[in-house]
Design an enzyme around this catalytic site. Structure first.
Site, PDB file in Angstrom:
ATOM      1  CB  THR A  76      -0.948  -0.015   1.210  1.00 16.76           C
ATOM      2  OG1 THR A  76      -1.865  -1.093   1.065  1.00 16.76           O
ATOM      3  CG2 THR A  76      -1.719   1.294   1.318  1.00 16.76           C
ATOM      4  CG  ASN A  97       2.275  -1.290   3.944  1.00 18.48           C
ATOM      5  OD1 ASN A  97       2.193  -0.371   3.125  1.00 18.48           O
ATOM      6  ND2 ASN A  97       1.548  -2.404   3.855  1.00 18.48           N
ATOM      7  CE  LYS A 158      -5.374  -0.251   3.966  1.00 19.96           C
ATOM      8  NZ  LYS A 158      -4.511  -1.085   3.075  1.00 19.96           N
ATOM      9  CG  ASP A 159      -1.751   5.615   8.932  1.00 17.01           C
ATOM     10  OD1 ASP A 159      -1.227   5.027   7.970  1.00 17.01           O
ATOM     11  OD2 ASP A 159      -1.649   5.206  10.102  1.00 17.01           O
ATOM     12  NE  ARG A 160      -0.513   0.989   4.522  1.00 18.13           N
ATOM     13  CZ  ARG A 160      -1.054   0.336   5.541  1.00 18.13           C
ATOM     14  NH1 ARG A 160      -1.046   0.893   6.752  1.00 18.13           N
ATOM     15  NH2 ARG A 160      -1.604  -0.851   5.371  1.00 18.13           N
TER      16      ARG A 160
END
Length: 566
Positions: A76, A97, A158-160
């Site tokens: 991701t 990640n 998601k934060d990323r």
């Protein structure tokens, strides 16, 4: 979101209107990322899509049927950073990640920054709070450099997925499964704007308490997908069969329920609702200064991890996303204007079908437990070199060894990696491996080194180890007995959709030239009228011969040296 009653006739009228508008540049660029979406699913389910969701791209935009990530560790964070920057992990630095610190072996999360915290809820030491670890600019950063008044906003489950596309100069909002609310961090602002507080005050995630996820189509339409309840499928809080009721058997909404929201179509619905709130309240696309909105939909990835991309749950979820996109596009048309914005859609990585499902179809597949493999490797190395725990662990698909211990005893790293490579290739699930000499070389790979170039594009020495691994086709690193994953340089993990819409800027048609997601950021930068991105290794995407405002675009040649530059 409003219910959509789109018809093919209305869609054609919309596209004619958009094509007639030849704006010099779009007022808004929207980058959509469907986390974990393989291109094969888009191609297989196209006949079941509605008239103005994914078909807006497939029938009236530009589709790239041969788009493949060039790097090896397809996860991701690496994918989102590549889409936003046009660079490969070896240059942008987001190799995975998470990775291991080369000096200490300590784990590092891709967007962790201990100088910042979430504006709501608890902040763990390794929480994703800023783009500090991203080494280059995004196309949104470049826009704000040239147009300081431009707005760049990233939204994701998601934060990323929010932080990396928003870049260094944008603003990121992410869903927190601990609370069911969206938040930003102190990197971006001291406190939320009023509209974010108002959105969260509605307790939107709790609206889905006891909501039912029902299949959209008759059972016969899912005949090509694996039925529910297979032994190789994992279990969410609502089980692994449709229809499913979120919160069933739970006493009240809590962290498990909020996680289940993200493992269902309701997670993407909530993300798109928040993105529209950002669009309206921040005035995106409302003047002649272009803005950027990035929206990363996380639920497909979670669903594929738990149930497998071959499952009926994954199949139905993509149909649900298609319907949600119809509503989202309808609102963009109303708020911004159909001829005034451009859309791009891609994915951060593909996905492996569940190994057990593959074997049921006569294909190779299996699971390699990482923990026991590393223990066995360390036992082997200790017996040969007299040093314990030389292998610190896996770091973004590579094995990291204890350089300090080897130097203290005068043992050459090359000798250790050769021994480790020989041992690991005896294990079920490992195809081959490459040491630092091969990874650092700029020599063209031999015919028998099919994965080497992709490994080079994922290799950034400060954050990766000294021995890069290639799993056997169909194999994944996991000790879990269910579900599936991604992260390799095999086609199923690298091939993703790249779709464009915006007739005035891109034209219309299918492009069968082989391209890569690193080409997307240079393409969007060009549409925004920006100079070439300094750190990009991709090229602007080739456009169809007819319909683009600037005519057909020739593809700039790419050299091996350009791809491997760090």
């Amino acid at each position: 979101m409003r219910r959509i009653a789109a018809t093919a006739l209305a869609a054609l009228s919309l596209f004619a209107q958009a094509a007639a508008s030849a704006a010099e540049r779009p007022r808004l660029v929207v980058l959509l990322v469907i986390d974990g979406l393989p291109m094969r699913q888009v191609q297989a389910f196209k006949p079941q899509f509605g008239p103005d969701g994914l078909r807006r791209f497939l029938d009236h935009g530009v589709s790239y049927s041969q788009a493949f990530y060039a790097h090896a560790h397809t996860v991701t964070a690496a994918g989102h950073a590549t889409l936003a920057t046009g660079a490969h992990p070896a240059r942008h630095g987001i190799v995975g990640n998470e990775w291991l610190d080369r000096a200490t072996g300590a784990p590092v999360y891709n967007t962790e920054d201990r100088a910042h915290r979430y504006l709501e809820g608890r902040t763990a030491p390794d929480a994703g709070t800023s783009p500090k670890n991203l080494l280059v600019e995004t196309f949104g950063d470049a826009l704000r450099t040239h147009e300081p008044a431009a707005k760049v906003i990233g939204v994701s489950g998601k934060d990323r997925g929010a932080i990396l596309p928003a870049g260094h100069k944008g603003v990121a909002y992410m869903y927190r499964s601990e609370t069911g609310r969206f938040t930003s961090t102190t990197y971006y602002m001291p406190q939320h704007p009023a509209w974010v507080n108002a959105f969260n005050a509605k307790r939107n995630a709790e609206r889905f308490w006891h909501a039912e996820w029902r299949p959209l189509r008759p059972e016969a339409d899912y005949a090509g997908s694996s039925p529910d309840g297979q032994p190789w499928q994992g279990q969410a809080g609502f089980g692994n069969r449709l229809p499913a009721t979120l919160g069933a058997g739970m006493e009240a909404p809590g962290e498990r329920f909020f996680t289940d929201v993200l493992t269902s179509p309701f997670g993407d619905q909530l993300t798109l609702e928040f993105a529209l709130a950002a669009l309206r309240n921040e005035g995106l696309g409302q003047d002649d200064i272009p803005d950027v909105l990035t929206v990363s939909l996380s639920s497909h990835d979670y669903i594929n991890h738990v149930f497998g991309p071959e499952s009926r749950l994954s199949h139905d979820h993509l149909l649900q996303v298609d319907r949600l996109l119809q509503g989202f596009f309808r609102e963009l048309d109303r708020e911004v204007g159909a001829g005034r914005y451009a859309l791009a859609l891609s994915a951060d990585h593909g996905f492996l079908d569940t190994p057990e499902y593959r074997r049921s179809k006569g294909l190779p597949g299996g699971r390699l437990p990482v923990g026991p493999a590393l223990t066995a490797l360390n036992n082997h190395l200790a017996a040969e070199f007299g040093l314990p725990k030389l292998a610190r662990g896996l770091s973004a698909g590579t094995v990291l060894f204890d350089e300090a211990a080897l130097a203290a005893k005068g043992v050459a790293m090359a000798a250790v990696t050769r021994s480790a490579a020989g041992f690991l290739q005896q294990l079920d699930g490992i195809a081959t491996s490459y040491g630092e000499a091969d990874l650092a070389s700029s020599a063209a790979p031999r015919a028998d080194q099919a994965h080497l170039q992709a490994l080079r594009l994922s290799w950034y020495p400060p954050r990766t180890g000294q021995l890069a691994l290639v799993p056997l086709e169909g194999w994944m690193y996991s000790s879990r007995p269910t579900g599936s994953s991604h992260g390799s340089s095999w086609t199923y993990d690298q091939q993703v959709p790249i779709l464009l819409w915006g007739p005035a800027w891109f034209g219309q048609g299918e492009v069968k030239t082989r391209v890569q997601p690193a080409d997307l950021a240079p393409t969007l930068a060009r549409a925004l009228g920006l100079p070439p991105l300094a750190q990009a290794q991709g090229s602007p995407l080739p456009l169809p011969k007819e319909g683009a405002q600037d005519g057909p675009q020739k593809r700039r040649p790419r050299t091996p040296a350009a791809d491997t530059a760090r």
